[in-house]
Design a protein around this motif. Structure first.
Motif, PDB file in Angstrom:
ATOM      1  N   ASN A 212       7.023  -5.021  -0.254  1.00 29.66           N
ATOM      2  CA  ASN A 212       6.161  -3.859  -0.474  1.00 29.66           C
ATOM      3  C   ASN A 212       6.347  -3.305  -1.885  1.00 29.66           C
ATOM      4  N   TYR A 213       7.597  -3.252  -2.347  1.00 29.40           N
ATOM      5  CA  TYR A 213       7.874  -2.738  -3.694  1.00 29.40           C
ATOM      6  C   TYR A 213       7.275  -3.649  -4.762  1.00 29.40           C
ATOM      7  N   LYS A 216       3.577  -3.224  -4.720  1.00 27.38           N
ATOM      8  CA  LYS A 216       3.155  -1.839  -4.902  1.00 27.38           C
ATOM      9  C   LYS A 216       1.992  -1.512  -3.971  1.00 27.38           C
ATOM     10  N   SER A 217       2.057  -2.096  -2.782  1.00 27.12           N
ATOM     11  CA  SER A 217       0.986  -1.907  -1.808  1.00 27.12           C
ATOM     12  C   SER A 217       1.503  -2.262  -0.424  1.00 27.12           C
ATOM     13  N   THR A 218       0.906  -1.622   0.581  1.00 26.94           N
ATOM     14  CA  THR A 218       1.201  -1.966   1.975  1.00 26.94           C
ATOM     15  C   THR A 218      -0.060  -2.447   2.687  1.00 26.94           C
ATOM     16  N   GLN A 278       7.332   4.144   1.813  1.00 29.52           N
ATOM     17  CA  GLN A 278       6.535   3.221   1.002  1.00 29.52           C
ATOM     18  C   GLN A 278       5.058   3.311   1.358  1.00 29.52           C
ATOM     19  N   TYR A 282       2.466   4.273  -1.620  1.00 30.98           N
ATOM     20  CA  TYR A 282       1.464   3.299  -2.059  1.00 30.98           C
ATOM     21  C   TYR A 282       0.103   3.538  -1.427  1.00 30.98           C
ATOM     22  N   ARG A 286      -4.164   2.095  -4.028  1.00 35.40           N
ATOM     23  CA  ARG A 286      -3.943   0.695  -3.685  1.00 35.40           C
ATOM     24  C   ARG A 286      -5.284  -0.007  -3.583  1.00 35.40           C
TER      25      ARG A 286
END
Length: 306
Positions: A212-213, A216-218, A278, A282, A286
């Motif tokens: 995820n890091y 930079k999105s889930t 997170q 994010y 996103r």
């Protein structure tokens, strides 16, 4: 994931549990003598439901976005599967009640479906002429899963002999003479398997946090998956702490017998809280599902051209 202790008594026999609940004894072979015990059982059952339902939102999200191979870490899935496999092995070693065996089998099958979806989209998103082959393989795998459930269901349906019924629990079993020994041999085996299983559950979260890091999105990850697991772990921890110790067993010994699963539940819960942050971090800015999928396919196309 559910590792509660089930005290084994012949169905309907309340001689060793004079103040126990009849329906709890008949259904679960569990001695529930007061409100704490009943609340522990109810919370444990709700936690099982949360764990069982957790995979479905991710199944839907995978089919909706089509980028499951990019959204989830393969090590997250493998670690989860490893923990549930040890859970299943422990259920057979501890000679559990059918409900616990069915639950352990279901967890493993749900993990296999999740892993299959990951592999399916991993191959499908590469493009080429393999799409039809992957679709056919996925259909056969689904049929095989249904057949396996039916086969295991017939095997697990064999009822134990009430005359030889012993204490059962997930990854641990009760002592024949409560209070005479801190651990039996079976409990030591269950304690070891439970500890390894808890470590796998904990380690599985780290690769997903990193994925995820890095993205930079889930997008492509269902938050309901982690929300239900967090709820299940919270309710499970409460169910263990509410349960009265066995006769002759101190509170400290009781907690020690359940320590691997309590530590595992609290540890996984804390890491899932990190994943929740997170999702919040994010959430803004996103890329949409279509944009991310197009970008993924564009990168693959550029790689083929070069």
């Amino acid at each position: 994931m559910d590792a509660r202790r089930w005290r084994g008594l012949p169905p309907g026999n309340l001689s060793d549990c004079p103040n126990g609940s009849r329906w709890v004894m008949d259904v679960f072979n569990e001695c529930a003598q007061d409100g704490r015990d009943i609340a522990s059982i109810v919370l444990g059952l709700v936690s099982i439901f949360c764990f069982a339902a957790a995979s479905f939102p991710q199944f839907y999200q995978a089919c909706k976005t089509g980028i499951m191979d990019r959204a989830l870490s393969i090590y997250f899935l493998l670690g989860w599967l490893g923990g549930d496999l040890l859970n299943l092995i422990g259920s057979f070693l501890a000679d559990q009640l059918p409900l616990q065996v069915y639950t352990a089998v279901y967890y493993v099958l749900a993990d296999l479906v999740m892993l299959s979806l990951y592999c399916y989209y991993k191959v499908k998103n590469r493009g080429g002429g393999l799409t039809a082959l992957v679709n056919a393989a996925f259909v056969f795998l689904s049929l095989g899963t249904v057949s396996t459930v039916s086969f295991l269901g017939r095997d697990a349906a064999v009822a134990p002999d009430p005359g030889t019924f012993k204490g059962r629990s997930l990854l641990s079993v009760g002592m024949d003479e409560l209070g005479s020994k801190p651990f039996t041999r079976s409990e030591i085996i269950g304690f070891t398997i439970g500890s390894i299983s808890s470590v796998l559950y904990l380690c599985s979260r780290v690769p997903q946090i990193y994925t995820n890091y890095k993205r930079k999105s889930t997008t492509g990850v269902s938050y309901s998956l982690f929300a239900l697991v967090m709820l299940g772990n919270s309710l499970y921890g409460l169910s263990v702490l509410l349960k009265n110790p066995e006769p002759g067993q101190s509170e400290g010994d009781y907690v020690l017998h359940h320590l691997p699963w309590l530590v595992g539940s609290l540890g996984v819960l804390s890491l899932d809280v990190v994943i929740s942050f997170q999702f919040l971090a994010y959430r803004r800015g996103r890329p949409g599902t279509r944009e991310e999928r197009d970008a993924l396919l564009g990168e693959q196309g550029d790689g083929l051209e070069s």
